[in-house]
Motif scaffolding. Structure first.
Motif, PDB file in Angstrom:
ATOM      1  N   ARG A 128       0.956  -1.559   0.102  1.00 43.02           N
ATOM      2  CA  ARG A 128      -0.092  -0.022  -0.141  1.00 43.02           C
ATOM      3  C   ARG A 128       0.780   1.171   0.137  1.00 43.02           C
ATOM      4  O   ARG A 128       1.952   1.787   0.703  1.00 43.02           O
ATOM      5  CB  ARG A 128      -0.907   0.284   0.859  1.00 43.02           C
ATOM      6  N   VAL A 129       0.638   2.026  -1.287  1.00 41.24           N
ATOM      7  CA  VAL A 129       2.060   3.466  -1.016  1.00 41.24           C
ATOM      8  C   VAL A 129       1.000   4.508  -1.417  1.00 41.24           C
ATOM      9  O   VAL A 129       0.016   4.969  -1.521  1.00 41.24           O
ATOM     10  CB  VAL A 129       2.539   3.749  -2.432  1.00 41.24           C
ATOM     11  N   PHE A 130       1.069   5.154  -0.455  1.00 39.08           N
ATOM     12  CA  PHE A 130       0.286   6.508   0.579  1.00 39.08           C
ATOM     13  C   PHE A 130       1.349   7.731  -0.315  1.00 39.08           C
ATOM     14  O   PHE A 130       2.787   7.212  -0.020  1.00 39.08           O
ATOM     15  CB  PHE A 130       0.487   6.572   1.725  1.00 39.08           C
ATOM     16  N   ILE A 156       1.668   8.931   7.224  1.00 31.58           N
ATOM     17  CA  ILE A 156       1.922   8.332   5.251  1.00 31.58           C
ATOM     18  C   ILE A 156       3.361   6.782   5.934  1.00 31.58           C
ATOM     19  O   ILE A 156       2.932   5.954   5.817  1.00 31.58           O
ATOM     20  CB  ILE A 156       2.295  10.113   5.314  1.00 31.58           C
ATOM     21  N   SER A 183       2.472   3.126   4.941  1.00 32.63           N
ATOM     22  CA  SER A 183       3.151   3.062   3.739  1.00 32.63           C
ATOM     23  C   SER A 183       3.955   1.444   3.717  1.00 32.63           C
ATOM     24  O   SER A 183       4.803   1.032   4.828  1.00 32.63           O
ATOM     25  CB  SER A 183       3.486   3.852   3.206  1.00 32.63           C
ATOM     26  N   VAL A 186       7.167   5.981  -0.024  1.00 35.06           N
ATOM     27  CA  VAL A 186       6.313   6.592  -0.362  1.00 35.06           C
ATOM     28  C   VAL A 186       6.295   6.760  -1.248  1.00 35.06           C
ATOM     29  O   VAL A 186       7.422   7.837  -1.572  1.00 35.06           O
ATOM     30  CB  VAL A 186       6.436   7.209   0.882  1.00 35.06           C
TER      31      VAL A 186
END
Length: 263
Positions: free
Chosen positions: A150-152, A166, A170, A174
């Motif tokens: 999961r890349v924020f 974040i 992540s 990031v």
């Protein structure tokens, strides 16, 4: 579970270079060409591929990407095609594929269903530009269950508190936004990106890749001096639009050559 995206970035680092992350709209100009384009991007040196499913209201995208997604939609793209494309590409290359998607598309499909189908197709995870970790509990739970990355996104305007959140949420990397605003090419990358990467590192970010505005090898080289990777989108989409898969390959090779870190 080891992140395939982290592993790809680490492999690039071991070779003395930054990672090259390339974005393409899924289904552009059509599904078959989209598959060939993604494979060509991998073969030309991309370490990670981002695929963006077309969306009818792409508020964050610049004109080139908006036009490409409209072409894909008018050529009959359906959400099921995304998983077909990923399945076909991952059968032909080991480069991890992240889906860069507006959250509404995932929610409409069903978060768990989406995650399960992405895993089954061989996808590596999601980049979610329009949700933040505090609003993404359902997705965080699904990604932990499935092992998807999961890349924020982090922006220069983000507070320290938000950046810390974040970084903690992540995996993979990031997504470091070089400038505020929509995607597109810019003559000069914002110096704020360098400062933002430093802030992210101070909060423990293992990998920070910079995107939005990078369009040539010189800019890639500048970014990988201080970041773990450079993300290129608009320039690649334009190359595919104007020169087909061959044009895309030529530009991707040039961009990839910019990732060697200077001594």
């Amino acid at each position: 579970m080891t992140s395939r995206v982290s592993a790809a970035i680490e492999a690039a680092r071991a070779e003395g270079r930054g990672a090259f992350v390339g974005y393409l709209p899924a289904g552009f100009p059509d599904v078959a060409t989209s598959i060939e384009a993604a494979v060509a991007l991998a073969e030309a040196g991309a370490d990670v591929i981002e695929l963006g499913p077309p969306y009818s209201d792409p508020v964050m995208d610049g004109l080139v990407i908006q036009e490409a997604t409209q072409t894909a939609l008018s050529n009959g793209f359906r959400m099921a095609d995304l998983f077909t494309i990923i399945r076909e590409v991952t059968a032909r290359t080991h480069v991890p594929i992240l889906v860069m998607t507006y959250w509404n598309l995932v929610e409409q499909y069903g978060v768990d269903r989406y995650a399960d189908e992405l895993v089954a197709a061989g996808g590596a995870g999601l980049i979610t530009p329009d949700i933040t970790p505090d609003a993404g509990a359902v997705w965080i739970a699904a990604s932990e269950r499935t092992g998807l990355d999961r890349v924020f996104l982090a922006a220069p305007t983000s507070s320290d508190e938000r950046l810390q959140m974040i970084v903690q949420a992540s995996t993979g990397f990031v997504y470091t936004v070089s400038t505020m605003g929509i995607t597109g090419e810019r003559a000069q990358l914002d110096a704020a990106a360098r400062g933002l990467v430093e802030r992210l590192r101070s909060f423990g970010a293992e990998h920070a890749c910079v995107g939005i505005g990078i369009s040539n090898a010189e800019q890639v080289a500048g970014v990988v001096e201080y970041a773990d990777g450079a993300i290129v989108g608009t320039a690649l989409v334009k190359a595919l639009r104007d020169g087909g898969v061959e044009g895309l390959s030529d530009l991707a090779r040039e961009l990839s050559a910019g990732t060697a870190q200077r001594a």
